[in-house]
Scaffold this motif. Sequence first.
Motif, short mmCIF file in Angstrom:
data_model
loop_
_atom_site.label_atom_id
_atom_site.label_comp_id
_atom_site.label_asym_id
_atom_site.label_seq_id
_atom_site.Cartn_x
_atom_site.Cartn_y
_atom_site.Cartn_z
N GLU A 289 0.85 -1.19 0.00
CA GLU A 289 0.00 0.00 0.00
C GLU A 289 0.89 1.24 0.00
N SER A 290 0.37 2.33 -0.56
CA SER A 290 1.10 3.60 -0.60
C SER A 290 0.45 4.59 0.35
N SER B 206 -5.71 -2.84 -1.49
CA SER B 206 -6.96 -2.22 -1.04
C SER B 206 -6.99 -0.71 -1.13
N GLY B 207 -5.91 -0.08 -1.56
CA GLY B 207 -5.89 1.37 -1.66
C GLY B 207 -5.99 2.07 -0.32
N LEU B 208 -5.44 1.45 0.73
CA LEU B 208 -5.44 2.10 2.04
C LEU B 208 -4.56 3.34 2.00
N LYS B 209 -4.85 4.28 2.90
CA LYS B 209 -4.16 5.57 2.88
C LYS B 209 -3.66 5.93 4.26
N ALA C 16 7.42 -1.41 3.70
CA ALA C 16 7.34 -0.79 2.37
C ALA C 16 8.62 -0.02 2.04
N ILE C 17 9.14 0.70 3.01
CA ILE C 17 10.38 1.46 2.79
C ILE C 17 11.56 0.52 2.61
N CYS C 18 11.67 -0.47 3.48
CA CYS C 18 12.80 -1.41 3.42
C CYS C 18 12.76 -2.24 2.15
#
Length: 204
Positions: free
Chosen positions: A124-125, A133-136, A148-150
Amino acid sequence: MNIEARFELCSDGIDYHEIIECIVSALDAKDPYTAGHSQRVSEMALALSGVLGLPEAEVDKIHVAAHLHDIGKIGVPDAILNKPDRLQEEEWAAIKKHPKTGADILSKSRHLNELKDIVLYHHESYDGKGYPSGLKGKEIPLGARIIAICDSIDAMTSDRGYRKAYSLDYCYEEIKKNLGKMYDPDIGALALLHWSKVTASVKK
């Protein structure tokens, strides 16, 4: 008691560390790119979680989830997973199913079930343009935002069939440019501030 301790002290006597290593090794054998990837991502996630000052139990949970974040790729056909060229749209759609497959796998274990949401949402971004799921923003689990960063750092600094690895300097600028877009701005800023510590596993 933290998650790793629970693995070790289960009444059935099973060593869950060994099981996790076996699962990750099976994925490494299936996809040459992932060989070492999960290990490096887990080491970066451990370092970044430490920088954030998270409780030990949460750090352990994120560390184990990072080991298993790509386990769903076991369900991706070899022809797609090992394709040396850029993926076509339908092939990319197959790859994007791996977080859900991974979460489904983990949900079948009473010991690993608590990791499933971290694995499910690690692509997710922060701006809501990720998948599945397009979580924010803070809707995304903390562990998933860290991984996500790693995951991106290791992906950028690894050779792929269609390109050579990018430098850590290039990667630093890409993370910086995407704070608040792909990545949690606060976690990303701390990763940049402690860049050498966070990326130590990449340099090995």
